[in-house]
Design an enzyme around this catalytic site. Structure first.
Site, mmCIF file in Angstrom:
data_model
loop_
_atom_site.group_PDB
_atom_site.id
_atom_site.type_symbol
_atom_site.label_atom_id
_atom_site.label_comp_id
_atom_site.label_asym_id
_atom_site.label_seq_id
_atom_site.Cartn_x
_atom_site.Cartn_y
_atom_site.Cartn_z
ATOM 1 N N LYS A 23 1.081 -1.025 0.100
ATOM 2 C CA LYS A 23 0.244 0.365 0.059
ATOM 3 C C LYS A 23 0.748 1.041 -0.023
ATOM 4 O O LYS A 23 0.715 2.116 -1.085
ATOM 5 C CB LYS A 23 -0.881 0.279 1.074
ATOM 6 C CG LYS A 23 -1.795 1.770 1.722
ATOM 7 C CD LYS A 23 -2.135 1.045 2.983
ATOM 8 C CE LYS A 23 -2.087 1.762 3.613
ATOM 9 N NZ LYS A 23 -1.720 3.209 4.126
ATOM 10 N N ASN A 24 1.743 1.186 0.774
ATOM 11 C CA ASN A 24 2.497 3.050 0.913
ATOM 12 C C ASN A 24 3.565 2.913 0.130
ATOM 13 O O ASN A 24 4.465 3.733 -0.144
ATOM 14 C CB ASN A 24 3.273 2.270 2.423
ATOM 15 C CG ASN A 24 2.148 2.829 3.359
ATOM 16 O OD1 ASN A 24 0.915 3.444 3.336
ATOM 17 N ND2 ASN A 24 3.059 2.175 4.502
ATOM 18 N N CYS A 120 -5.522 11.778 12.789
ATOM 19 C CA CYS A 120 -5.964 10.450 12.936
ATOM 20 C C CYS A 120 -6.189 10.206 14.703
ATOM 21 O O CYS A 120 -5.618 10.149 15.505
ATOM 22 C CB CYS A 120 -5.732 9.770 11.872
ATOM 23 S SG CYS A 120 -3.947 8.952 12.621
ATOM 24 N N ARG A 125 -0.847 14.396 12.706
ATOM 25 C CA ARG A 125 0.121 13.916 12.085
ATOM 26 C C ARG A 125 0.976 15.395 11.049
ATOM 27 O O ARG A 125 0.287 15.933 10.018
ATOM 28 C CB ARG A 125 -0.739 13.009 10.529
ATOM 29 C CG ARG A 125 -1.669 11.916 11.058
ATOM 30 C CD ARG A 125 -0.970 10.607 11.066
ATOM 31 N NE ARG A 125 0.116 9.582 9.963
ATOM 32 C CZ ARG A 125 -0.612 9.612 8.927
ATOM 33 N NH1 ARG A 125 -1.807 8.480 9.599
ATOM 34 N NH2 ARG A 125 0.181 8.995 7.856
ATOM 35 N N ASP A 322 4.395 0.326 12.419
ATOM 36 C CA ASP A 322 2.839 -0.328 11.868
ATOM 37 C C ASP A 322 1.714 -1.557 11.855
ATOM 38 O O ASP A 322 1.342 -2.265 11.413
ATOM 39 C CB ASP A 322 2.241 0.264 9.860
ATOM 40 C CG ASP A 322 2.352 1.485 10.238
ATOM 41 O OD1 ASP A 322 2.212 2.514 10.821
ATOM 42 O OD2 ASP A 322 2.524 1.799 8.622
ATOM 43 N N ARG A 416 -9.051 -0.722 3.945
ATOM 44 C CA ARG A 416 -8.454 0.544 2.968
ATOM 45 C C ARG A 416 -6.470 -0.204 3.179
ATOM 46 O O ARG A 416 -6.561 0.904 2.080
ATOM 47 C CB ARG A 416 -7.697 2.045 3.749
ATOM 48 C CG ARG A 416 -8.866 3.350 3.884
ATOM 49 C CD ARG A 416 -8.675 3.660 4.848
ATOM 50 N NE ARG A 416 -7.077 4.496 4.699
ATOM 51 C CZ ARG A 416 -6.229 4.535 5.596
ATOM 52 N NH1 ARG A 416 -6.860 5.499 6.878
ATOM 53 N NH2 ARG A 416 -4.864 5.012 6.013
HETATM 54 N N1 EPU Z 1 5.809 13.572 11.771
HETATM 55 C C1 EPU Z 1 6.753 15.507 12.165
HETATM 56 N N2 EPU Z 1 6.687 16.318 11.594
HETATM 57 C C2 EPU Z 1 7.038 15.813 9.471
HETATM 58 C C3 EPU Z 1 6.258 14.236 9.655
HETATM 59 C C4 EPU Z 1 6.184 13.705 10.511
HETATM 60 O O1 EPU Z 1 7.120 15.560 13.579
HETATM 61 O O2 EPU Z 1 6.235 16.674 9.175
HETATM 62 C C5 EPU Z 1 6.601 13.297 12.375
HETATM 63 C C6 EPU Z 1 5.694 12.141 13.005
HETATM 64 O O3 EPU Z 1 4.005 13.467 13.610
HETATM 65 C C7 EPU Z 1 5.545 11.019 13.492
HETATM 66 C C8 EPU Z 1 6.631 11.051 12.535
HETATM 67 O O4 EPU Z 1 7.598 11.972 12.356
HETATM 68 O O5 EPU Z 1 5.819 11.105 14.397
HETATM 69 C C9 EPU Z 1 6.950 10.104 11.718
HETATM 70 O O6 EPU Z 1 5.964 10.279 10.888
HETATM 71 P P1 EPU Z 1 6.173 9.790 9.017
HETATM 72 O O7 EPU Z 1 6.703 11.336 8.233
HETATM 73 O O8 EPU Z 1 7.513 8.938 8.943
HETATM 74 O O9 EPU Z 1 5.332 9.057 9.151
HETATM 75 P P2 EPU Z 1 3.843 9.133 7.355
HETATM 76 O O10 EPU Z 1 4.916 9.537 6.099
HETATM 77 O O11 EPU Z 1 2.720 9.973 7.536
HETATM 78 C C10 EPU Z 1 4.204 6.195 6.846
HETATM 79 C C11 EPU Z 1 2.932 5.925 6.781
HETATM 80 C C12 EPU Z 1 2.182 4.702 7.538
HETATM 81 C C13 EPU Z 1 3.408 5.064 9.234
HETATM 82 C C14 EPU Z 1 4.230 6.017 9.348
HETATM 83 C C15 EPU Z 1 5.654 5.170 9.899
HETATM 84 C C16 EPU Z 1 2.198 5.863 4.216
HETATM 85 C C17 EPU Z 1 1.693 6.789 3.495
HETATM 86 N N3 EPU Z 1 1.463 6.624 5.854
HETATM 87 O O12 EPU Z 1 3.362 8.075 7.235
HETATM 88 O O13 EPU Z 1 1.672 4.090 7.617
HETATM 89 O O14 EPU Z 1 3.049 4.795 10.372
HETATM 90 O O15 EPU Z 1 4.992 6.641 7.975
HETATM 91 O O16 EPU Z 1 6.422 4.166 9.619
HETATM 92 O O17 EPU Z 1 2.955 5.572 3.848
HETATM 93 C C18 EPU Z 1 -0.677 2.900 7.822
HETATM 94 O O18 EPU Z 1 0.263 2.093 7.321
HETATM 95 O O19 EPU Z 1 -1.460 2.207 8.261
HETATM 96 C C19 EPU Z 1 0.236 3.696 8.405
HETATM 97 C C20 EPU Z 1 0.383 4.794 9.456
#
Ligand code: EPU
Length: 435
Positions: A23-24, A120, A125, A322, A416
């Site tokens: 998915k990701n 969420c 986020r 995850d 999803r």
């Molecule tokens: N964070 C910040 N600032 C930012 C971005 C992130 O502080 O600008 C923090 C977040 O709050 C969190 C940490 O950094 O504490 C990691 O967040 P990350 O940006 O890595 O998460 P993401 O890219 O929004 C993706 C996956 C998530 C998964 C996370 C961590 C996708 C679409 N989503 O989210 O997947 O939990 O990486 O591995 O790739 C899921 O599939 O269920 C899911 C939530």
């Protein structure tokens, strides 16, 4: 009325299951097809609602889905007609990964207007790191409180992006991917320090490199991107196969273990599963990997009493956040105590209150740490809610292991990210129906 899963649990899962594409990875590579401005063929595309939501956004921007065969996992998409229209909440609301349109539209057209989905079930986020990265590349970024149709959004403009040194103070999958997309066709060299290393970042980099981008070091904490002119891009014969879904595979592994079953997973990348394998084997579960055949077999020999173990969810290559809820559901069936810590999200233990309804004995110390106590007399069926995608997957794992009937509501969250989860589980002998 809301659809529900009804599970009659307590039956060991046995047999073979085919794991879908990630998915990701799919939700990052689909926006990146914009760069081609032509026809792209993708294989191993998971048939899940997040992918459908991303396709709806691309179609709104002018992409044409030439061929899409969900069960065959093949997608042919023509992005030659894509233009940078503002994308409102009606389209982004159901797809959190819609923030990848920021990097893709900015990199392709120098302009992006995208409504942001809100928080969420496991907290806010933030996208401050994405925005810092875009600004470092020379873009003007405005965060709007009210964006087309209410709710927040982001507007970005640039007259030409320039390579920059970008250092993240926190590993972020999304920010790493967005900067990679925006910088791939900027002028000059971009370096990302403290980049996230998840497998789908490598998958996206190999897709972009196939187009002619020069991204080096993806999968490590230092990524170097030598920008190439967009007009030098390869626009024909672009095809790519999405990598296997680490988290779907891990979910089936924990379900096999929780039901004391014997399941072989096909179409997996065993190295990506290593932290999950390590956690399971620490409790006494048997796991056999075959890198060549791309399979993993998970089984629990008869009468084995499984002990607990300690896990901490951290960025790749550590134990994935995850998989944290599903692993906790499995650990709730073990005969020893476990500790589970969460270091990625501020909090991701909302599902604990649902898991307790199965009789799981869990003590929550704070937002980051729980103790799962030894299971004394097995889990029993319960009426529970899927609070989000992975919390919902944990309810499946617990419900399959629990004696009696389990009812899971809000299954749209589960759909999803899990393709045909009901038929895949039925194929393993589970008694699960949708009503
Ligand atoms: N964070 C910040 N600032 C930012 C971005 C992130 O502080 O600008 C923090 C977040 O709050 C969190 C940490 O950094 O504490 C990691 O967040 P990350 O940006 O890595 O998460 P993401 O890219 O929004 C993706 C996956 C998530 C998964 C996370 C961590 C996708 C679409 N989503 O989210 O997947 O939990 O990486 O591995 O790739 C899921 O599939 O269920 C899911 C939530």
């Amino acid at each position: 009325m809301d659809r529900k899963y009804i599970i009659r649990g307590g039956k060991p899962l046995t047999g073979d299951v085919q794991i879908s594409g990630a998915k990701n990875s799919a939700v990052a590579i689909l926006p990146a097809t914009i760069f081609v401005r032509g026809v792209v063929t993708l294989d191993n595309v998971p048939d899940i609602s997040d992918v459908h939501a991303m396709l709806d956004i691309l179609k709104f921007l002018g992409a044409r889905v030439v061929e899409y065969n969900g069960p065959e996992h093949k997608l042919v998409i023509d992005t030659s007609g894509v233009r940078p229209h503002p994308i409102g909440h009606a389209l982004t609301g159901t797809c959190r990964a819609s923030y990848y349109l920021l990097g893709a539209l900015l990199g392709c057209f120098g302009t992006a207007d995208v409504a942001m989905p809100g928080g969420c079930a496991f907290g806010s986020r933030p996208i401050n790191l994405h925005i810092m990265g875009f600004r470092r590349l020379g873009a003007e970024v405005e965060e709007l409180e009210h964006f087309a149709g209410g709710g927040g959004g982001v507007t970005i403009r640039s007259n030409g992006l320039r390579g920059a040194r970008i250092s993240f103070d926190k590993e972020s999958v999304g920010a790493t991917i967005n900067v990679m997309m925006a910088a791939a066709f900027a002028t000059g060299r971009t370096t990302i320090q403290n980049a996230a290393r998840e497998p789908h970042i490598v998958d996206l980099a190999s897709f972009l490199n196939q187009l002619g981008a020069r991204i080096m070091g993806a999968g490590t904490e230092n990524i170097t991107i030598d920008g190439v002119p967009a007009d030098s891009l390869k626009r024909n014969d672009i095809s790519h196969s999405i990598i296997a879904d680490q988290i779907e595979a891990g979910t089936f592994m924990t379900a096999a273990a929780a039901t004391r079953g014997n399941v072989t997973l096909y179409n997996v990348i065993p190295t990506h599963l290593r932290p999950i394998t390590d956690a399971l084997t620490a409790t006494g579960v048997c796991v056999e990997e075959d890198e060549i055949e791309e399979t993993v077999r998970v089984w629990v020999p008869g009468n084995t009493k499984l002990s607990g173990t300690n896990i901490t969810a951290r960025p790749y290559p550590s134990f994935p956040t995850d998989m944290q809820p599903q692993m906790t559901a499995f650990l709730s069936t073990c005969g020893g105590d476990s500790k589970v810590s969460e270091e990625v999200w501020d909090t991701r233990f909302g599902y604990v209150r649902e898991l307790r309804k199965f009789g799981a004995r869990i003590i929550q110390y704070d937002n980051k740490n729980i103790k799962v106590e030894a299971c004394l007399s097995g889990l029993h069926g319960a009426s529970v809610e899927a609070l989000d995608l992975r919390a919902g997957a944990a309810m499946l794992v617990a419900g399959l292991a629990a004696e009696g009937v389990t009812e899971v509501t809000h299954i749209e969250y589960i759909e999803r990210g899990y393709e045909n989860v009901v038929s895949k589980l039925e194929g393993l002998g589970a008694d699960i129906t949708v009503i």
